[in-house]
Scaffold this motif. Structure first.
Motif, short mmCIF file in Angstrom:
data_model
loop_
_atom_site.label_atom_id
_atom_site.label_comp_id
_atom_site.label_asym_id
_atom_site.label_seq_id
_atom_site.Cartn_x
_atom_site.Cartn_y
_atom_site.Cartn_z
N GLN A 129 0.87 -1.18 0.00
CA GLN A 129 0.00 0.00 0.00
C GLN A 129 0.90 1.22 0.00
O GLN A 129 1.82 1.32 0.81
CB GLN A 129 -0.91 -0.04 1.23
CG GLN A 129 -2.09 0.90 1.19
CD GLN A 129 -1.70 2.33 1.58
OE1 GLN A 129 -0.78 2.52 2.37
NE2 GLN A 129 -2.38 3.31 1.03
N ALA A 130 0.64 2.16 -0.91
CA ALA A 130 1.60 3.23 -1.19
C ALA A 130 1.99 4.05 0.05
O ALA A 130 3.17 4.18 0.37
CB ALA A 130 1.05 4.14 -2.28
N ALA A 131 1.01 4.62 0.73
CA ALA A 131 1.32 5.51 1.85
C ALA A 131 2.07 4.78 2.95
O ALA A 131 3.10 5.27 3.46
CB ALA A 131 0.04 6.14 2.39
N ASP A 132 1.58 3.60 3.34
CA ASP A 132 2.23 2.84 4.41
C ASP A 132 3.65 2.46 4.03
O ASP A 132 4.58 2.52 4.85
CB ASP A 132 1.42 1.58 4.72
CG ASP A 132 0.12 1.88 5.43
OD1 ASP A 132 -0.03 3.02 5.91
OD2 ASP A 132 -0.75 0.99 5.49
N THR A 133 3.84 2.06 2.76
CA THR A 133 5.17 1.64 2.31
C THR A 133 6.13 2.82 2.29
O THR A 133 7.30 2.69 2.70
CB THR A 133 5.07 1.02 0.90
OG1 THR A 133 4.14 -0.07 0.93
CG2 THR A 133 6.43 0.51 0.45
N LEU A 181 5.95 5.57 4.15
CA LEU A 181 6.23 5.96 5.53
C LEU A 181 7.22 4.99 6.19
O LEU A 181 8.14 5.41 6.90
CB LEU A 181 4.93 6.02 6.32
CG LEU A 181 3.97 7.16 5.95
CD1 LEU A 181 2.60 6.94 6.57
CD2 LEU A 181 4.54 8.51 6.37
N THR A 182 7.01 3.69 5.96
CA THR A 182 7.90 2.69 6.56
C THR A 182 9.31 2.80 6.00
O THR A 182 10.30 2.76 6.74
CB THR A 182 7.35 1.27 6.30
OG1 THR A 182 6.06 1.15 6.90
CG2 THR A 182 8.28 0.22 6.88
N TYR A 183 9.41 2.97 4.68
CA TYR A 183 10.73 3.07 4.06
C TYR A 183 11.46 4.33 4.54
O TYR A 183 12.66 4.29 4.84
CB TYR A 183 10.60 3.10 2.53
CG TYR A 183 11.93 3.04 1.82
CD1 TYR A 183 12.53 1.82 1.53
CD2 TYR A 183 12.61 4.20 1.47
CE1 TYR A 183 13.77 1.75 0.91
CE2 TYR A 183 13.86 4.15 0.85
CZ TYR A 183 14.42 2.92 0.57
OH TYR A 183 15.66 2.88 -0.04
N ALA A 184 10.73 5.43 4.63
CA ALA A 184 11.34 6.69 5.09
C ALA A 184 11.87 6.55 6.51
O ALA A 184 12.96 7.04 6.84
CB ALA A 184 10.33 7.82 5.00
N GLU A 185 11.11 5.87 7.36
CA GLU A 185 11.54 5.71 8.75
C GLU A 185 12.70 4.73 8.85
O GLU A 185 13.67 4.97 9.59
CB GLU A 185 10.36 5.23 9.61
CG GLU A 185 10.65 5.26 11.10
CD GLU A 185 9.39 5.20 11.94
OE1 GLU A 185 9.53 5.19 13.18
OE2 GLU A 185 8.28 5.17 11.37
N ASP A 186 12.64 3.63 8.11
CA ASP A 186 13.70 2.62 8.16
C ASP A 186 15.04 3.18 7.67
O ASP A 186 16.10 2.79 8.17
CB ASP A 186 13.31 1.40 7.32
CG ASP A 186 12.18 0.59 7.95
OD1 ASP A 186 11.89 0.82 9.14
OD2 ASP A 186 11.61 -0.26 7.25
N THR A 187 14.98 4.06 6.67
CA THR A 187 16.21 4.61 6.09
C THR A 187 16.61 5.94 6.71
O THR A 187 17.56 6.57 6.27
CB THR A 187 16.05 4.79 4.57
OG1 THR A 187 14.92 5.66 4.31
CG2 THR A 187 15.82 3.46 3.88
N LYS A 188 15.83 6.37 7.73
CA LYS A 188 16.11 7.63 8.43
C LYS A 188 16.17 8.82 7.45
O LYS A 188 17.04 9.68 7.56
CB LYS A 188 17.41 7.53 9.23
CG LYS A 188 17.35 6.52 10.37
CD LYS A 188 18.65 6.46 11.15
CE LYS A 188 18.51 5.62 12.41
NZ LYS A 188 18.03 4.26 12.16
N SER A 189 15.22 8.83 6.53
CA SER A 189 15.13 9.96 5.59
C SER A 189 14.73 11.21 6.35
O SER A 189 13.88 11.17 7.26
CB SER A 189 14.10 9.65 4.50
OG SER A 189 14.48 8.53 3.73
N ASP A 190 15.31 12.34 5.98
CA ASP A 190 14.98 13.61 6.63
C ASP A 190 13.80 14.30 5.97
O ASP A 190 13.11 15.10 6.61
CB ASP A 190 16.20 14.54 6.59
CG ASP A 190 17.40 13.93 7.27
OD1 ASP A 190 17.34 13.72 8.50
OD2 ASP A 190 18.41 13.64 6.59
#
Length: 284
Positions: free
Chosen positions: A87-91, A93-102
């Motif tokens: 699911q686009a939004a969840d994916t 958000l999860t990827y951004a948090e896992d990779t510590k995106s700013d």
């Protein structure tokens, strides 16, 4: 500063990437481009075996990432390209948090007076739930100047707004840009125009913005300040961005607690949904 650029391959998404690239801050250390295939997430296709489904998904994602790569290469930029399913939004958000995106860069649908109110389900969900800052890139309804882009940076005297201005300075936007630090103070609806409602507050905000103005490097963007009373702060910010032909409006938001992630400030949300240009929501 690590930036996550999202794309679904649509014309709007490709235009959004191009608009971001034109204003990209010098402080960015890396870019990642992410596309999310939702077909299997929603069971849209169930008549194809898994291996064939995976192949089709990979081909479509590579096509989408190829379009994004063309835009970034045009601007002389390098990036990591990633495909995911879900699911686009969840994916996102999860990827951004896992990779510590700013920072998450995401496109918004619609550029008319009515459609501007609706960002699109994915972008709206990402802005509302992200712990990271989010740059919502939308088709502009005003003709901005690409050779001298204008940024409207909102300020209300809060610690959140102070951190947002400092973040804008640290991001190092192109020196060709122009920045206006704007503080609009709400005044009563029935107060005659010739009467100033709170002069002491106006003076304090003007003094604070002058201090922020002086802190910007002299070889960076030209920085102006504007402090006025308005009957509706949100309307005032949107109107100013329109008149000044802004390419970007910057607002601050707490964005850390569960409650604040669901309900960003009323002025920020009004600007986010009614702005004639892109909006950068700086969180934290």
């Amino acid at each position: 500063m690590r930036v996550l650029i999202t794309t679904d391959g649509s014309d709007t998404a490709i235009e959004s990437i191009d608009r971001y690239c034109q204003l990209r801050p010098a402080a960015v250390s890396s870019h990642t481009v992410l596309t999310v295939d939702e077909l299997q997430a929603y069971g849209i296709i169930d008549s194809v075996d898994q291996a064939e489904m995976d192949r089709l998904q990979h081909e479509n994602c590579q096509r989408i990432l190829g379009l994004a790569r063309e835009v970034l290469q045009k601007h002389g930029m390098e990036a990591k390209y990633v495909e995911r399913a879900g699911q686009a939004a969840d994916t996102i958000l999860t990827y951004a948090e896992d990779t510590k995106s700013d920072l998450i860069v995401i496109g918004a649908r619609g550029n008319g007076a009515l459609t501007r109110v609706l960002l699109g389900s994915t972008s709206d969900s990402v802005v509302s739930h992200a712990k990271n800052s989010v740059w919502v890139v939308r088709p502009s309804t005003i003709k901005s100047d690409p050779d001298s882009p204008h940024l409207t940076v909102c300020y209300d005297g809060s610690e959140i707004a102070k951190r947002a201005i400092n973040r804008v300075r640290e991001m190092q936007f192109p020196s060709k840009a122009r920045i206006t630090l704007v503080s609009f103070v709400r005044r009563p609806e029935n107060l005659p125009n010739e009467i100033v409602y709170d002069q002491r507050l106006l003076d304090r905000l003007r003094l604070e913005l002058r201090e922020f103005q002086a802190a910007f490097p002299t070889d960076g963007p030209k920085v102006d300040i504007l402090v006025e009373e308005k009957r509706h702060v949100g309307h005032g910010l949107v109107d100013f961005a329109t008149v000044s032909r802004s390419s970007l409006i910057v607002v601050g938001d707490k964005g850390r607690s569960a409650i604040s992630r669901f309900l960003i400030g009323s002025v920020s949300r009004f600007v986010l949904h009614h702005a004639p240009c892109s909006v950068l929501v700086l969180k934290g």
